[in-house]
Design an enzyme around this catalytic site. Sequence first.
Site, short mmCIF file in Angstrom:
data_model
loop_
_atom_site.label_atom_id
_atom_site.label_comp_id
_atom_site.label_asym_id
_atom_site.label_seq_id
_atom_site.Cartn_x
_atom_site.Cartn_y
_atom_site.Cartn_z
N SER A 1 -33.66 -32.79 59.12
CA SER A 1 -34.09 -31.56 59.14
C SER A 1 -33.05 -30.61 58.58
CB SER A 1 -34.62 -31.40 60.58
OG SER A 1 -34.55 -29.66 60.66
N TYR B 1 -33.44 -30.83 69.96
CA TYR B 1 -33.71 -31.26 68.28
C TYR B 1 -32.59 -31.03 67.68
CZ TYR B 1 -36.72 -31.08 64.48
OH TYR B 1 -37.44 -31.28 63.23
C1 BGC Z 1 -38.76 -28.17 62.57
C2 BGC Z 1 -39.54 -26.81 62.49
C3 BGC Z 1 -39.02 -25.68 61.81
C4 BGC Z 1 -38.02 -26.17 60.60
C5 BGC Z 1 -37.38 -24.86 60.06
C6 BGC Z 1 -38.13 -28.19 61.17
O1 BGC Z 1 -37.12 -29.15 61.43
O2 BGC Z 1 -39.37 -29.14 63.03
O3 BGC Z 1 -40.48 -26.62 63.60
O4 BGC Z 1 -40.00 -24.80 61.43
O5 BGC Z 1 -37.04 -27.21 60.80
O6 BGC Z 1 -36.63 -24.08 61.01
#
Ligand code: BGC
Length: 267
Positions: free
Chosen positions: A152, A165
């Site tokens: 991410s 996360y």
């Molecule tokens: C998340 C999303 C978020 C995006 C940008 C991703 O890794 O799962 O929820 O919108 O990152 O912030």
Amino acid sequence: MQLSLNGQVALVTGGSSGIGAAVAEALAKAGAAVAINYHSSAEPAEELAKRIQDAGGRAIAVGGDVGDEAAVQALFDRTLEAFGRLDILVANSGLQKDAPVADLSLEDWNTVINTNLTGQFLCARAAIRQFRQQGRDENISRALGKIIHMSSVHEVIPWAGHVNYAASKGGVNLLMRSLAQEVAAEGIRVNGIAPGAIATAINEEVTGDEAKARELLKLIPYKRVGHVDDVGNVAVFLASDLADYIVGTTLFVDGGMCLYPGFEDNG
Ligand code: BGC
């Protein structure tokens, strides 16, 4: 050299919806046989497998929690039973359990780390063992095997209210790079993809709300929310021999989200 995955077998974890489903479909279109892993809902994964089969491809749906060691073993066994080999792992399963840090329970911390980070370790380990066992076939791919870790933008962008996360994705970055360093000499290519805001269920609360979506676009220099196919296309490229010299890199698929968009107007 062509962008073809003919004769290759891919396993996509968390492949029943969102980015994982698009990746599975894109790999199948490029010629790979695909094992589509799901955690709890079999139906969408089975429907996707059927759609791929109807289009002339090869696919199966396989259940299993990537954070559970025995389940991961069963998942790989089932994939090998169906297709006889493994060339590509897309370790994609991931989830969010968001809360301000003072309210974040240990359970929600552990759940996110277990799926997003431990799950990627368990699947990568199983894939590396399998690649070693089956050996290289240059008619199939120049590499002994390919692993793609779905990360991410939050492997580099801190994210208040989402410390579990962000910590998991920061971990994925160094898991990926350390693994890449460890196994590159054998011909195993380990890389990552870091999506930004992609329209999926994980963030539909934001993308589905006009005011929130407008705010989100301020964070995206390219001024559009991503589509799952934006990620699927990159996964095909990274898995293919066209990317044979790409080792230990994260490809950001984020419309420029990492470019400090707050400085867009001269800061
Ligand atoms: C998340 C999303 C978020 C995006 C940008 C991703 O890794 O799962 O929820 O919108 O990152 O912030």
